[in-house]
Scaffold this motif. Structure first.
Motif, PDB file in Angstrom:
ATOM      1  N   ASP A   1       0.844  -1.194   0.000  1.00  0.00           N
ATOM      2  CA  ASP A   1       0.000   0.000   0.000  1.00  0.00           C
ATOM      3  C   ASP A   1       0.881   1.246   0.000  1.00  0.00           C
ATOM      4  OD1 ASP A   1      -0.062   1.156   3.053  1.00  0.00           O
ATOM      5  OD2 ASP A   1       0.184  -1.031   2.995  1.00  0.00           O
ATOM      6  N   LYS A   2       0.336   2.314  -0.507  1.00  0.00           N
ATOM      7  CA  LYS A   2       1.049   3.577  -0.660  1.00  0.00           C
ATOM      8  C   LYS A   2       1.431   4.189   0.691  1.00  0.00           C
ATOM      9  CE  LYS A   2       0.364   8.023  -2.983  1.00  0.00           C
ATOM     10  NZ  LYS A   2      -0.566   8.784  -3.848  1.00  0.00           N
ATOM     11  N   ASP A   3       0.528   4.111   1.668  1.00  0.00           N
ATOM     12  CA  ASP A   3       0.748   4.749   2.964  1.00  0.00           C
ATOM     13  C   ASP A   3       1.959   4.200   3.707  1.00  0.00           C
ATOM     14  OD1 ASP A   3      -1.395   6.456   2.572  1.00  0.00           O
ATOM     15  OD2 ASP A   3      -2.817   5.042   3.467  1.00  0.00           O
ATOM     16  N   THR A   4       2.215   2.913   3.563  1.00  0.00           N
ATOM     17  CA  THR A   4       3.390   2.319   4.218  1.00  0.00           C
ATOM     18  C   THR A   4       4.661   2.988   3.718  1.00  0.00           C
ATOM     19  OG1 THR A   4       2.268   0.203   4.497  1.00  0.00           O
ATOM     20  CG2 THR A   4       4.675   0.160   4.583  1.00  0.00           C
TER      21      THR A   4
ATOM     22  N   ALA B   1       5.069   6.627   4.910  1.00  0.00           N
ATOM     23  CA  ALA B   1       5.465   6.706   6.311  1.00  0.00           C
ATOM     24  C   ALA B   1       6.971   6.567   6.509  1.00  0.00           C
ATOM     25  CB  ALA B   1       4.743   5.625   7.122  1.00  0.00           C
TER      26      ALA B   1
END
Length: 187
Positions: free
Chosen positions: A125-128, A131
Protein backbone atom coordinates in the motif's frame (compact mmCIF):
# COMPACT_ATOMS: atom_id res chain seq x y z
CA UNK A 1 3.15 -27.96 -15.36
CA UNK A 2 6.34 -29.81 -14.48
CA UNK A 3 9.85 -28.45 -14.17
CA UNK A 4 13.26 -30.03 -14.52
CA UNK A 5 16.60 -28.67 -13.44
CA UNK A 6 19.10 -28.27 -16.26
CA UNK A 7 22.58 -26.82 -16.57
CA UNK A 8 23.01 -23.22 -17.71
CA UNK A 9 24.45 -24.10 -21.13
CA UNK A 10 21.42 -26.22 -22.01
CA UNK A 11 19.04 -23.53 -20.72
CA UNK A 12 20.74 -20.88 -22.86
CA UNK A 13 20.57 -23.17 -25.91
CA UNK A 14 16.83 -23.69 -25.42
CA UNK A 15 16.29 -19.94 -24.94
CA UNK A 16 18.30 -19.24 -28.09
CA UNK A 17 15.86 -21.38 -30.10
CA UNK A 18 12.97 -18.96 -29.47
CA UNK A 19 11.14 -18.15 -32.69
CA UNK A 20 8.22 -16.06 -31.40
CA UNK A 21 8.06 -13.47 -28.62
CA UNK A 22 6.50 -15.09 -25.58
CA UNK A 23 7.23 -18.64 -26.73
CA UNK A 24 7.60 -20.81 -23.64
CA UNK A 25 10.40 -23.29 -22.99
CA UNK A 26 7.81 -26.07 -23.31
CA UNK A 27 6.80 -24.82 -26.76
CA UNK A 28 10.44 -24.66 -27.85
CA UNK A 29 11.26 -28.16 -26.59
CA UNK A 30 8.06 -29.55 -28.07
CA UNK A 31 9.00 -28.09 -31.44
CA UNK A 32 12.59 -29.34 -31.22
CA UNK A 33 12.17 -32.88 -29.90
CA UNK A 34 8.64 -34.16 -30.43
CA UNK A 35 7.73 -35.93 -33.66
CA UNK A 36 4.73 -34.34 -35.41
CA UNK A 37 2.54 -37.40 -34.71
CA UNK A 38 3.13 -37.16 -30.96
CA UNK A 39 2.74 -33.40 -31.02
CA UNK A 40 -0.86 -33.59 -32.26
CA UNK A 41 -1.76 -36.31 -29.73
CA UNK A 42 -0.19 -34.38 -26.85
CA UNK A 43 -2.13 -31.24 -27.74
CA UNK A 44 -5.42 -33.15 -27.93
CA UNK A 45 -4.94 -34.87 -24.57
CA UNK A 46 -3.25 -32.07 -22.66
CA UNK A 47 -4.29 -31.46 -19.07
CA UNK A 48 -2.62 -28.51 -17.38
CA UNK A 49 -1.37 -29.12 -13.85
CA UNK A 50 -0.41 -26.43 -11.38
CA UNK A 51 2.16 -28.44 -9.43
CA UNK A 52 5.84 -27.84 -10.17
CA UNK A 53 8.35 -30.69 -9.91
CA UNK A 54 12.08 -31.11 -9.99
CA UNK A 55 13.67 -34.25 -11.38
CA UNK A 56 17.11 -34.76 -9.90
CA UNK A 57 19.46 -36.74 -12.13
CA UNK A 58 20.91 -38.55 -9.09
CA UNK A 59 17.50 -39.52 -7.69
CA UNK A 60 14.83 -41.42 -9.57
CA UNK A 61 11.84 -40.01 -7.66
CA UNK A 62 10.08 -36.73 -8.42
CA UNK A 63 10.04 -34.03 -5.74
CA UNK A 64 7.78 -30.99 -5.46
CA UNK A 65 9.61 -27.66 -5.39
CA UNK A 66 9.05 -23.91 -5.68
CA UNK A 67 8.10 -22.31 -9.01
CA UNK A 68 11.00 -21.93 -11.40
CA UNK A 69 12.45 -18.67 -12.61
CA UNK A 70 10.94 -17.49 -15.88
CA UNK A 71 13.75 -15.13 -16.93
CA UNK A 72 13.46 -16.11 -20.60
CA UNK A 73 9.76 -15.18 -20.60
CA UNK A 74 10.63 -11.81 -19.03
CA UNK A 75 13.33 -11.18 -21.65
CA UNK A 76 11.04 -12.20 -24.49
CA UNK A 77 8.36 -9.78 -23.35
CA UNK A 78 10.86 -6.98 -22.77
CA UNK A 79 12.20 -7.36 -26.33
CA UNK A 80 8.85 -6.27 -27.70
CA UNK A 81 8.57 -3.22 -25.45
CA UNK A 82 11.12 -0.89 -27.09
CA UNK A 83 12.32 0.31 -23.67
CA UNK A 84 14.75 2.86 -25.09
CA UNK A 85 11.79 4.68 -26.63
CA UNK A 86 10.49 5.37 -23.10
CA UNK A 87 12.35 8.58 -22.13
CA UNK A 88 11.48 8.65 -18.41
CA UNK A 89 13.52 6.10 -16.49
CA UNK A 90 10.84 5.79 -13.81
CA UNK A 91 8.25 4.74 -16.42
CA UNK A 92 10.70 2.29 -17.97
CA UNK A 93 11.55 0.92 -14.52
CA UNK A 94 7.89 0.46 -13.55
CA UNK A 95 7.25 -1.39 -16.81
CA UNK A 96 10.17 -3.77 -16.17
CA UNK A 97 8.96 -4.38 -12.59
CA UNK A 98 5.47 -5.06 -13.91
CA UNK A 99 6.74 -7.63 -16.41
CA UNK A 100 8.85 -9.36 -13.75
CA UNK A 101 5.79 -9.45 -11.50
CA UNK A 102 3.65 -10.88 -14.31
CA UNK A 103 6.00 -13.84 -14.77
CA UNK A 104 6.95 -14.27 -11.08
CA UNK A 105 3.81 -13.31 -9.19
CA UNK A 106 4.33 -15.93 -6.46
CA UNK A 107 7.96 -15.04 -5.82
CA UNK A 108 7.45 -11.28 -6.14
CA UNK A 109 6.30 -10.98 -2.52
CA UNK A 110 9.94 -11.49 -1.52
CA UNK A 111 10.64 -7.90 -2.59
CA UNK A 112 8.74 -6.71 0.49
CA UNK A 113 11.88 -7.49 2.50
CA UNK A 114 13.98 -5.06 0.46
CA UNK A 115 14.87 -1.85 2.27
CA UNK A 116 17.58 0.72 2.74
CA UNK A 117 18.90 2.38 5.88
CA UNK A 118 15.86 4.57 6.36
CA UNK A 119 13.38 3.47 3.72
CA UNK A 120 11.23 0.55 2.82
CA UNK A 121 11.41 0.05 -0.94
CA UNK A 122 8.28 -2.02 -1.60
CA UNK A 123 4.92 -2.37 0.12
CA UNK A 124 1.39 -3.47 -0.65
CA UNK A 125 0.00 0.00 0.00
CA UNK A 126 1.05 3.58 -0.66
CA UNK A 127 0.75 4.75 2.96
CA UNK A 128 3.39 2.32 4.22
CA UNK A 129 5.93 3.86 1.85
CA UNK A 130 4.85 7.42 2.62
CA UNK A 131 5.46 6.71 6.31
CA UNK A 132 9.14 5.87 5.65
CA UNK A 133 10.08 9.29 4.29
CA UNK A 134 8.82 12.62 3.08
CA UNK A 135 9.94 12.31 -0.53
CA UNK A 136 9.45 8.66 -1.43
CA UNK A 137 7.02 9.36 -4.31
CA UNK A 138 5.40 5.89 -4.20
CA UNK A 139 3.92 4.50 -7.39
CA UNK A 140 1.97 1.34 -8.05
CA UNK A 141 3.78 -1.41 -9.96
CA UNK A 142 1.33 -1.73 -12.89
CA UNK A 143 -1.00 -4.73 -12.80
CA UNK A 144 -0.01 -5.67 -9.26
CA UNK A 145 -0.85 -4.94 -5.62
CA UNK A 146 2.71 -3.72 -5.00
CA UNK A 147 3.91 -0.17 -4.54
CA UNK A 148 7.51 1.02 -4.89
CA UNK A 149 9.36 4.19 -4.00
CA UNK A 150 10.43 6.04 -7.14
CA UNK A 151 12.33 9.05 -5.83
CA UNK A 152 15.73 7.50 -6.55
CA UNK A 153 18.39 8.17 -9.14
CA UNK A 154 18.90 5.72 -11.99
CA UNK A 155 21.86 4.01 -10.31
CA UNK A 156 19.68 3.24 -7.29
CA UNK A 157 16.88 1.99 -9.55
CA UNK A 158 19.39 -0.36 -11.20
CA UNK A 159 20.50 -1.67 -7.80
CA UNK A 160 16.90 -2.18 -6.73
CA UNK A 161 16.15 -3.96 -10.03
CA UNK A 162 19.10 -6.27 -9.43
CA UNK A 163 17.69 -7.04 -5.99
CA UNK A 164 14.23 -7.76 -7.40
CA UNK A 165 15.67 -10.07 -10.06
CA UNK A 166 17.69 -11.96 -7.45
CA UNK A 167 14.66 -12.24 -5.16
CA UNK A 168 12.56 -13.91 -7.87
CA UNK A 169 15.34 -16.32 -8.87
CA UNK A 170 17.37 -14.82 -11.72
CA UNK A 171 20.95 -16.08 -11.82
CA UNK A 172 23.88 -13.67 -12.10
CA UNK A 173 24.10 -13.71 -15.90
CA UNK A 174 20.33 -13.17 -16.16
CA UNK A 175 20.54 -10.22 -13.77
CA UNK A 176 23.29 -8.69 -15.92
CA UNK A 177 21.22 -9.25 -19.07
CA UNK A 178 18.20 -7.59 -17.43
CA UNK A 179 20.24 -4.50 -16.55
CA UNK A 180 21.59 -4.30 -20.13
CA UNK A 181 18.03 -4.37 -21.44
CA UNK A 182 16.79 -1.83 -18.88
CA UNK A 183 19.56 0.75 -19.22
CA UNK A 184 22.01 -0.08 -22.03
CA UNK A 185 23.07 3.56 -22.22
CA UNK A 186 24.49 3.30 -18.70
CA UNK A 187 26.37 0.02 -19.07
Amino acid sequence: MKSIQIEDDLYHFIASQTQDIGESASDILRRLVMPESLLNTAQDNSVKETKVYTIDSDVSDVQSTEPTCQASAVFAELEGQQLQAIPKMVERWLLVLSIIHKHHSQQFSKVLSMSGRNRTYFATDKDTLLATGSSTNPKNVPDSVYWVITNNNTAKKINMLKGVAEQVGFNLSEVEELIKIFAPELI
